[in-house]
Enzyme design. Structure first.
Site, PDB file in Angstrom:
ATOM      1  N   SER A  90       0.814  -1.213   0.000  1.00 51.17           N
ATOM      2  CA  SER A  90       0.000   0.000   0.000  1.00 51.17           C
ATOM      3  C   SER A  90       0.851   1.268   0.000  1.00 51.17           C
ATOM      4  O   SER A  90       0.370   2.346   0.330  1.00 51.17           O
ATOM      5  CB  SER A  90      -0.905   0.007   1.237  1.00 51.17           C
ATOM      6  OG  SER A  90      -0.133  -0.019   2.425  1.00 51.17           O
ATOM      7  N   CYS A  91       2.128   1.140  -0.388  1.00 57.11           N
ATOM      8  CA  CYS A  91       3.019   2.290  -0.272  1.00 57.11           C
ATOM      9  C   CYS A  91       2.663   3.392  -1.270  1.00 57.11           C
ATOM     10  O   CYS A  91       3.046   4.537  -1.091  1.00 57.11           O
ATOM     11  CB  CYS A  91       4.472   1.864  -0.479  1.00 57.11           C
ATOM     12  SG  CYS A  91       4.841   1.269  -2.146  1.00 57.11           S
ATOM     13  N   GLY A  92       1.964   3.039  -2.349  1.00 54.48           N
ATOM     14  CA  GLY A  92       1.536   4.060  -3.296  1.00 54.48           C
ATOM     15  C   GLY A  92       2.579   4.418  -4.337  1.00 54.48           C
ATOM     16  O   GLY A  92       2.349   5.278  -5.174  1.00 54.48           O
TER      17      GLY A  92
END
Length: 288
Positions: free
Chosen positions: A114-116
């Site tokens: 989910s680090c983007g």
């Protein structure tokens, strides 16, 4: 040491009849992994094989590659008021001279889903930190692993037969290592499929078996980018899953030469990358 399973009371409803009975559940507890005394990560796991889990995690992070890199692993006192050992904190000590990468940066780049950050950054990070290239399409000292589809089709049943805790709880993921001839080398279960894989890789490190350059990794669920990353970091050439892969897992497999098989169910399967290791007997047809 925490228990692998626990008992809880459950209200059971069957065809309108209500009863109360005990049920066996898989245990889930946090494990804090420290590296040379400094907190590094916390994972929710099924207790057991904690040292292998920590070692495998650090192989995936590019810290450990050989058994000689590891000095020892110990349980630490927990966070209780009296300082007693909860067996939920482990400290991994590396031997002198082992270079510790900037793990905080690397985890932000390619481990946290989910680090983007963009997929290319994730792919580049794994490719630059992998110790053992698995792309054997250009030749080498040993011929590539070659697998018959019928052999692959038989592996999920062999994995299922080896899942001891699943039979009692129905709530565990599993991962297994097989030889290219289909022989079961090792199997681990955990509430998290990534933990089960780390336990396999960690035991291989402890046994001096890395890289696993002739092994097949089978996972009981889907094939995420993180699992493909762990396979690549351990030098495993084939990853098979009974469910779907993610798009980034397929991209990573294509980038690194990993053979990635998904939807391995019965006699059917999808080969997403690395098809040169699969002994295909029929001409592929184009689908719509």
């Amino acid at each position: 040491m925490g228990r692998v399973t626990e008992r809880r009371k459950v209200i059971r409803i069957r065809d309108g009849a209500v009863s109360t009975r005990p049920d066996t559940l898989v245990a889930e507890e946090p494990l804090e992994i420290r590296l040379n005394g400094k907190p590094l990560a916390i994972t929710m796991r099924t207790p057991g094989d904690d040292f292998a889990l920590a070692a495998g995690f650090l192989v995936s992070e590019g810290v450990l590659a050989e058994r000689s890199d590891l000095q020892n692993i110990v349980y630490c006192a927990g966070a209780t008021a009296d300082g007693s050992n909860t067996y939920n904190v482990v400290d991994v000590r590396t031997t002198a001279g082992v270079v510790i990468p900037d793990i905080t940066l690397e985890r932000n780049v390619y481990t946290t889903s989910s680090c983007g950050l963009c997929g290319k950054a994730s792919l580049d990070a794994v490719r630059t930190t992998a110790r053992w290239p698995i792309d054997d399409t250009h030749g080498g000292d040993a011929p590539p692993v070659r697998l018959d589809p019928d052999l692959l089709a038989a592996l999920p049943d062999r994995l299922r037969a080896a899942q001891r805790v699943f039979d009692r709880t129905g709530g565990l993921h599993a991962a297994a290592l097989f030889t290219e001839d289909g022989e079961l080398l090792d199997v681990r279960e955990d509430v998290g499929r990534h933990n089960a894989v780390d336990k396999l890789i960690g035991r291989a490190l402890q046994n001096g078996s890395l890289p696993l350059s002739r092994a097949v990794l089978l996972v009981s669920g889907r094939a995420s980018f993180e699992l493909a990353q762990k396979a690549v970091m351990a030098g495993i050439p084939v990853l098979a899953a009974v469910s779907a892969p993610s798009s980034l897992a397929v991209d990573l497999a294509a980038e690194t030469g990993l053979t990635l098989v998904g939807f391995l169910r019965g006699a059917s399967m999808n080969v997403y990358a690395g098809e040169h290791r699969i002994a295909l007997r029929a001409t592929a047809t184009q689908g719509g």
